[in-house]
Design a protein around this motif. Structure first.
Motif, PDB file in Angstrom:
ATOM      1  N   SER A  35       0.839  -1.199   0.000  1.00 20.21           N
ATOM      2  CA  SER A  35       0.000   0.000   0.000  1.00 20.21           C
ATOM      3  C   SER A  35       0.867   1.240   0.000  1.00 20.21           C
ATOM      4  O   SER A  35       2.034   1.205   0.380  1.00 20.21           O
ATOM      5  CB  SER A  35      -0.873   0.047   1.262  1.00 20.21           C
ATOM      6  N   TYR A  37       0.423   5.111   1.660  1.00 20.64           N
ATOM      7  CA  TYR A  37      -0.290   6.027   2.533  1.00 20.64           C
ATOM      8  C   TYR A  37       0.328   7.412   2.380  1.00 20.64           C
ATOM      9  O   TYR A  37       1.430   7.549   1.870  1.00 20.64           O
ATOM     10  CB  TYR A  37      -0.170   5.598   3.997  1.00 20.64           C
ATOM     11  N   ARG A  38      -0.372   8.403   2.872  1.00 24.53           N
ATOM     12  CA  ARG A  38       0.200   9.749   2.918  1.00 24.53           C
ATOM     13  C   ARG A  38      -0.274  10.466   4.168  1.00 24.53           C
ATOM     14  O   ARG A  38      -1.339  10.157   4.709  1.00 24.53           O
ATOM     15  CB  ARG A  38      -0.158  10.555   1.676  1.00 24.53           C
ATOM     16  N   GLN A  39       0.550  11.420   4.580  1.00 22.99           N
ATOM     17  CA  GLN A  39       0.207  12.227   5.749  1.00 22.99           C
ATOM     18  C   GLN A  39       0.584  13.670   5.485  1.00 22.99           C
ATOM     19  O   GLN A  39       1.766  13.986   5.281  1.00 22.99           O
ATOM     20  CB  GLN A  39       0.911  11.719   6.999  1.00 22.99           C
ATOM     21  N   ARG A  45      -2.658  10.107   8.974  1.00 24.65           N
ATOM     22  CA  ARG A  45      -2.184   9.317   7.846  1.00 24.65           C
ATOM     23  C   ARG A  45      -3.387   8.642   7.189  1.00 24.65           C
ATOM     24  O   ARG A  45      -4.245   8.095   7.870  1.00 24.65           O
ATOM     25  CB  ARG A  45      -1.166   8.285   8.310  1.00 24.65           C
ATOM     26  N   GLU A  46      -3.416   8.675   5.845  1.00 28.90           N
ATOM     27  CA  GLU A  46      -4.540   8.090   5.127  1.00 28.90           C
ATOM     28  C   GLU A  46      -4.064   7.139   4.045  1.00 28.90           C
ATOM     29  O   GLU A  46      -3.001   7.339   3.450  1.00 28.90           O
ATOM     30  CB  GLU A  46      -5.413   9.186   4.495  1.00 28.90           C
ATOM     31  N   LEU A  47      -4.890   6.129   3.783  1.00 25.85           N
ATOM     32  CA  LEU A  47      -4.597   5.171   2.734  1.00 25.85           C
ATOM     33  C   LEU A  47      -4.856   5.816   1.371  1.00 25.85           C
ATOM     34  O   LEU A  47      -5.925   6.391   1.145  1.00 25.85           O
ATOM     35  CB  LEU A  47      -5.467   3.926   2.895  1.00 25.85           C
ATOM     36  N   TYR A  94       4.638  10.674   1.691  1.00 24.54           N
ATOM     37  CA  TYR A  94       4.069   9.415   1.208  1.00 24.54           C
ATOM     38  C   TYR A  94       4.869   8.249   1.773  1.00 24.54           C
ATOM     39  O   TYR A  94       6.109   8.237   1.688  1.00 24.54           O
ATOM     40  CB  TYR A  94       4.081   9.390  -0.320  1.00 24.54           C
ATOM     41  N   ASN A  97       3.837   0.806   2.599  1.00 22.13           N
ATOM     42  CA  ASN A  97       3.427  -0.112   3.660  1.00 22.13           C
ATOM     43  C   ASN A  97       3.339  -1.525   3.095  1.00 22.13           C
ATOM     44  O   ASN A  97       2.852  -1.720   1.975  1.00 22.13           O
ATOM     45  CB  ASN A  97       2.073   0.329   4.213  1.00 22.13           C
ATOM     46  N   TRP A 105       6.713  -0.388   7.556  1.00 23.35           N
ATOM     47  CA  TRP A 105       6.617   0.960   6.991  1.00 23.35           C
ATOM     48  C   TRP A 105       7.964   1.424   6.472  1.00 23.35           C
ATOM     49  O   TRP A 105       9.005   1.117   7.060  1.00 23.35           O
ATOM     50  CB  TRP A 105       6.146   1.955   8.049  1.00 23.35           C
TER      51      TRP A 105
END
Length: 115
Positions: A35, A37-39, A45-47, A94, A97, A105
């Motif tokens: 995956s 993710y970004r924050q 943090r979001e998928l 970014y 994962n 991570w």
């Protein structure tokens, strides 16, 4: 020792493109769900995108559907995120994962979309 090393981030103008890469080691990459993710600053943090280990089934956050594409190359132990038509709201760190028997991570790569 598990390692996820992201690369490809940087500064890009709105409407531009970037391709992120995440090279994995220390686990069986082909069996892992991968995956991105970004924050963004001040946000959780979001998928962003996910790709399965079987049949390469993908799914995306609504905010990036039609603009981002996740893919994987099991021969190179690498997962990619092609990002097109970038917007200022895509600015974030970014993270790559990996999930198999554990969750791993990367260290993150900064993407900044600004004119």
């Amino acid at each position: 020792q598990v390692q996820l090393v992201e690369s490809g981030g940087g500064l890009v103008q709105p409407g531009g493109s970037l391709r992120l890469s995440c090279r994995a080691s220390g686990f069986t990459f082909s069996s892992a769900i991968m995956s991105w993710y970004r924050q963004a600053p001040g946000k959780e943090r979001e998928l962003v995108a996910i790709i399965t280990s079987v049949a390469d089934i993908t799914n995306y956050a609504d905010s990036v559907k039609g603009r981002f594409t996740i893919s994987r190359d099991n021969a190179k132990n690498t997962v990619y995120l092609q990002m097109n038509t970038l917007k200022p709201e895509d600015t974030a760190v970014y993270y790559c994962n990996a999930r198999d028997y554990g969750t791993y991570w990367g260290q993150g790569t900064q993407v900044t979309v600004s004119s």
